[in-house]
Design a protein around this motif. Structure first.
Motif, PDB file in Angstrom:
ATOM      1  N   ASN A 142      11.045  63.928  83.780  1.00 27.67           N
ATOM      2  CA  ASN A 142       9.851  63.269  83.249  1.00 27.67           C
ATOM      3  C   ASN A 142      10.200  62.284  82.143  1.00 27.67           C
ATOM      4  O   ASN A 142       9.623  61.191  82.065  1.00 27.67           O
ATOM      5  N   VAL A 143      11.141  62.665  81.282  1.00 28.02           N
ATOM      6  CA  VAL A 143      11.557  61.752  80.207  1.00 28.02           C
ATOM      7  C   VAL A 143      12.064  60.446  80.806  1.00 28.02           C
ATOM      8  O   VAL A 143      11.713  59.348  80.340  1.00 28.02           O
ATOM      9  N   ARG A 144      12.864  60.556  81.850  1.00 30.13           N
ATOM     10  CA  ARG A 144      13.420  59.349  82.484  1.00 30.13           C
ATOM     11  C   ARG A 144      12.315  58.524  83.151  1.00 30.13           C
ATOM     12  O   ARG A 144      12.356  57.286  83.137  1.00 30.13           O
ATOM     13  N   VAL A 145      11.334  59.220  83.735  1.00 30.49           N
ATOM     14  CA  VAL A 145      10.206  58.504  84.345  1.00 30.49           C
ATOM     15  C   VAL A 145       9.451  57.713  83.281  1.00 30.49           C
ATOM     16  O   VAL A 145       9.105  56.544  83.484  1.00 30.49           O
ATOM     17  N   TYR A 146       9.182  58.316  82.136  1.00 28.51           N
ATOM     18  CA  TYR A 146       8.443  57.636  81.071  1.00 28.51           C
ATOM     19  C   TYR A 146       9.238  56.447  80.532  1.00 28.51           C
ATOM     20  O   TYR A 146       8.667  55.410  80.175  1.00 28.51           O
ATOM     21  N   GLN A 147      10.577  56.594  80.482  1.00 20.98           N
ATOM     22  CA  GLN A 147      11.413  55.470  80.057  1.00 20.98           C
ATOM     23  C   GLN A 147      11.349  54.345  81.075  1.00 20.98           C
ATOM     24  O   GLN A 147      11.203  53.162  80.708  1.00 20.98           O
ATOM     25  N   ASP A 148      11.454  54.693  82.358  1.00 21.84           N
ATOM     26  CA  ASP A 148      11.430  53.686  83.411  1.00 21.84           C
ATOM     27  C   ASP A 148      10.117  52.919  83.425  1.00 21.84           C
ATOM     28  O   ASP A 148      10.073  51.745  83.816  1.00 21.84           O
ATOM     29  N   ARG A 149       9.038  53.582  82.995  1.00 21.75           N
ATOM     30  CA  ARG A 149       7.724  52.931  82.974  1.00 21.75           C
ATOM     31  C   ARG A 149       7.430  52.272  81.625  1.00 21.75           C
ATOM     32  O   ARG A 149       6.301  51.893  81.337  1.00 21.75           O
TER      33      ARG A 149
END
Length: 249
Positions: A19-26
């Protein structure tokens, strides 16, 4: 301020590394700083991450969150970008910095009581925390209290049981207090510019008030119950001694 690797950050926020990586990607979460090939996050990242999770829980879509964060950041200098988040992060409620736990320290303090099962439970309850390859006591006072109680002869499992029960009760009180603050205090700030200094002031005033109230309540409870059980045990020992004396006569 604390530094976190991505797995530490995810654990502290109650989410997953994915999830952390998803939030960074967005582009919802600012990029970390780099130390060699390692990504390092700060308390401000943790605050932002908790904000994102809270907004998602309230039903906001990624696009809406990004739009609101973008509006908040628009036209501001780098020092203002995390504005309110840093104002909150810098005012940690913790009175002590996290303390590293040496590899042999758990065995020294808890012996064979610290099984893999209880070790995982201690991590869940916040007594210890994995940071990279090592362990830390995120709240040293909590860890030291466990060491002292186990050293007095109380089984570690019982210590963790009472800690879990106590935390649940305190969490309930914390939620009630947060609801009161949200209803009666936070609404006084009507713009983001007003909110940054005002919310920081709220935390500065709440922190000593909450600690004093909890300490007073714990003191009153301990003053009532601890002497009572000690007195009851003393009476029992005195009665037993008297009976032995009479039997000897």
């Amino acid at each position: 301020m604390a530094d976190y690797r991505i797995d530490d950050l995810a654990r502290a926020a109650g989410t997953t590394v994915r999830n952390v990586r998803v939030y960074q990607d967005r582009d919802l979460l600012p990029p970390p700083r780099k130390e060699g090939r390692t990504a390092i996050y700060s308390d401000a990242h943790l605050t932002r991450l908790k904000l994102i999770i809270g907004m998602l829980d309230r039903g906001y879509a990624f696009a809406q969150i990004k739009e609101m964060i973008g509006a908040w950041e628009s036209g501001r200098s780098l020092g203002d970008v995390l504005g309110l988040e840093e104002a909150v992060a810098e005012r940690s409620w913790a009175q002590e910095a996290p303390r590293s736990i040496a590899a042999d320290e758990l065995e020294q303090h808890f012996g064979d009581q610290m099984t893999s099962k209880l070790s995982e439970r201690a991590i869940e309850l916040g007594f210890i925390e994995r940071r990279g390859r090592g362990l830390v006591a995120p709240l040293p006072g909590l860890y030291d209290a466990a060491v002292e109680l186990v050293g007095m002869g109380i089984p570690l499992e019982d210590v963790l049981d009472i800690a879990e029960s106590m935390q649940a009760k305190v969490d309930h009180l914390g939620e009630e207090l947060a609801n009161l603050i949200s209803e009666h205090v936070l609404t006084r700030a009507e713009t983001a510019d007003e909110a940054t200094p005002f919310y920081g002031e709220v935390i500065d005033r709440l922190r000593p008030a909450v600690f004093k109230a909890l300490n007073a309540a714990a003191t009153r409870s301990a003053d009532h119950y601890i002497p009572a059980v000690i007195g009851a045990r003393m009476a029992e020992l005195m009665s037993t001694g008297h009976q032995r004396t009479e039997a000897g006569d």
